[in-house]
Write a protein that holds these residues in place. Structure first.
Motif, mmCIF file in Angstrom:
data_model
loop_
_atom_site.group_PDB
_atom_site.id
_atom_site.type_symbol
_atom_site.label_atom_id
_atom_site.label_comp_id
_atom_site.label_asym_id
_atom_site.label_seq_id
_atom_site.Cartn_x
_atom_site.Cartn_y
_atom_site.Cartn_z
ATOM 1 N N GLU A 28 0.696 -1.364 0.039
ATOM 2 C CA GLU A 28 0.019 -0.031 -0.059
ATOM 3 C C GLU A 28 1.065 1.318 0.037
ATOM 4 O O GLU A 28 0.330 2.376 -0.438
ATOM 5 C CB GLU A 28 -1.156 0.155 1.279
ATOM 6 C CG GLU A 28 -0.053 0.109 2.428
ATOM 7 C CD GLU A 28 -0.207 -1.472 3.195
ATOM 8 O OE1 GLU A 28 0.119 -1.347 4.463
ATOM 9 O OE2 GLU A 28 0.121 -2.400 2.336
ATOM 10 N N LEU A 29 2.223 1.410 0.198
ATOM 11 C CA LEU A 29 3.245 2.306 0.101
ATOM 12 C C LEU A 29 4.128 2.373 -0.885
ATOM 13 O O LEU A 29 4.886 3.109 -1.077
ATOM 14 C CB LEU A 29 3.883 2.405 1.663
ATOM 15 C CG LEU A 29 2.912 2.518 2.786
ATOM 16 C CD1 LEU A 29 3.998 2.673 4.264
ATOM 17 C CD2 LEU A 29 2.208 4.042 2.757
ATOM 18 N N LEU A 30 4.018 1.258 -1.771
ATOM 19 C CA LEU A 30 4.529 1.451 -3.057
ATOM 20 C C LEU A 30 4.051 2.752 -4.084
ATOM 21 O O LEU A 30 3.005 2.915 -4.086
ATOM 22 C CB LEU A 30 4.582 0.149 -3.961
ATOM 23 C CG LEU A 30 5.204 -0.952 -3.177
ATOM 24 C CD1 LEU A 30 4.882 -2.366 -3.843
ATOM 25 C CD2 LEU A 30 6.832 -0.952 -3.167
ATOM 26 N N VAL A 38 -3.868 6.995 -1.068
ATOM 27 C CA VAL A 38 -2.959 7.302 0.206
ATOM 28 C C VAL A 38 -3.518 6.952 1.431
ATOM 29 O O VAL A 38 -4.402 7.643 1.762
ATOM 30 C CB VAL A 38 -2.477 8.901 0.278
ATOM 31 C CG1 VAL A 38 -1.521 9.112 1.398
ATOM 32 C CG2 VAL A 38 -1.741 9.310 -1.025
ATOM 33 N N PRO A 39 -3.034 6.107 2.266
ATOM 34 C CA PRO A 39 -3.783 5.616 3.539
ATOM 35 C C PRO A 39 -3.746 6.751 4.342
ATOM 36 O O PRO A 39 -2.956 7.506 4.321
ATOM 37 C CB PRO A 39 -3.006 4.445 4.065
ATOM 38 C CG PRO A 39 -2.156 3.891 2.884
ATOM 39 C CD PRO A 39 -1.965 5.118 1.961
ATOM 40 N N GLY A 44 1.891 11.207 1.152
ATOM 41 C CA GLY A 44 1.822 10.515 0.091
ATOM 42 C C GLY A 44 3.231 10.619 -0.864
ATOM 43 O O GLY A 44 3.222 10.139 -2.059
ATOM 44 N N ALA A 45 4.364 10.812 -0.141
ATOM 45 C CA ALA A 45 5.413 11.072 -0.726
ATOM 46 C C ALA A 45 6.161 9.754 -0.991
ATOM 47 O O ALA A 45 6.336 8.608 -0.363
ATOM 48 C CB ALA A 45 6.547 11.670 0.078
ATOM 49 N N LEU A 87 6.168 2.834 7.560
ATOM 50 C CA LEU A 87 5.842 3.863 8.488
ATOM 51 C C LEU A 87 5.081 4.931 7.797
ATOM 52 O O LEU A 87 5.264 5.064 6.709
ATOM 53 C CB LEU A 87 6.870 4.326 9.624
ATOM 54 C CG LEU A 87 7.620 3.495 10.473
ATOM 55 C CD1 LEU A 87 9.011 3.884 10.847
ATOM 56 C CD2 LEU A 87 6.731 3.172 11.682
ATOM 57 N N GLY A 88 4.394 5.720 8.640
ATOM 58 C CA GLY A 88 3.703 6.910 8.161
ATOM 59 C C GLY A 88 4.537 7.990 7.340
ATOM 60 O O GLY A 88 4.123 8.394 6.220
#
Length: 245
Positions: A28-30, A38-39, A44-45, A87-88
């Protein structure tokens, strides 16, 4: 959970051309996933190059850190064996860990939760929300995870330190403000949010706590052992021990 890095290779100033850290970025962060969604717990970076406020982040950091030649943040303790982000945020992710202790002597207890992500006994706590101060996070996380409301208590700040979190990487890591709350007796605690259980454990010493948790067939979160040891050290100094409110 942690790749082993030889001590002589850990420092960023030591050249290591064959260093190949494992990417721990979840799906989900790829970058491709972030382009669509964006979770709510993450920025969103896609890479640190997409972050435009490194000066502000570094000025506010609990633990100072440097940027590399690309402008990417570097873990303050050196190479971790992991890259990417689980991480966030990129760089430091500020957290708060409220250590709640009740009673004295043989009756002293510490409040712990069972984390829902890795199933171990840990200090109730979590990440600071955007613009949130550490005292606010301490009280909020404690209330959300255990139902215990100590927002009217003044804790003793024990330290601001890096945490050996399982999600740390070379470019994203956790640093926490740990604080001690002392109560005259235990209060009712009910697990919620990120906790699947909450309870009071014997806390005369770290060995006593370990034994009680092991006897119950559970495991103490290794990253929180230094924080709990510091709390015990503070409590065992009579002239400096926090007083119940």
């Amino acid at each position: 959970m942690t790749e082993t890095i030889p001590a002589e290779r850990r420092c960023w100033s030591v050249s290591w051309s064959q260093y190949t850290p494992a990417d721990i970025t979840p799906p989900e962060l790829l970058p491709a996933a972030l382009a669509h969604h964006v979770p709510d717990w993450a920025e969103g970076a896609a890479t640190p190059a997409d972050v435009n406020d490194w000066d502000r982040r570094r000025a506010a950091a609990l633990v100072p850190y440097e940027l590399d030649a690309r402008g990417w943040p570097l873990h303050p303790q050196g190479r971790t064996g992991r890259t990417g982000r689980n991480l966030g945020k990129w760089g430091e992710n500020a957290a708060a860990d409220p250590i709640v202790v009740a009673g004295h002597g043989d009756d002293r207890r510490v409040l712990l939760i069972t984390r829902d992500d890795i199933g171990v006994e840990a200090i109730p706590g979590g990440m600071c929300d955007l613009g949130e101060t550490a005292p606010t996070t301490l009280a909020r996380e404690l209330r959300e995870e255990t139902g215990v409301d100590l927002s009217d208590h003044q804790p003793v700040i024990l330290g601001r330190d890096l945490v050996d979190d399982w999600r740390n990487s070379d470019h994203a890591w956790v640093a926490s403000t740990s604080a001690l709350f002392v109560l005259p007796a235990t209060v009712r605690a009910v697990a919620a949010d990120d906790a699947v259980d909450a309870g009071w454990w014997p806390f005369g010493s770290l060995a006593e706590l370990d034994a009680a948790i092991t006897t119950a067939g559970r495991t103490l979160y290794i990253a929180h052992r230094p924080l709990l040891a510091r709390a015990l050290d503070h409590l065992n100094r009579p002239q400096q021990a926090a007083r119940p409110r």
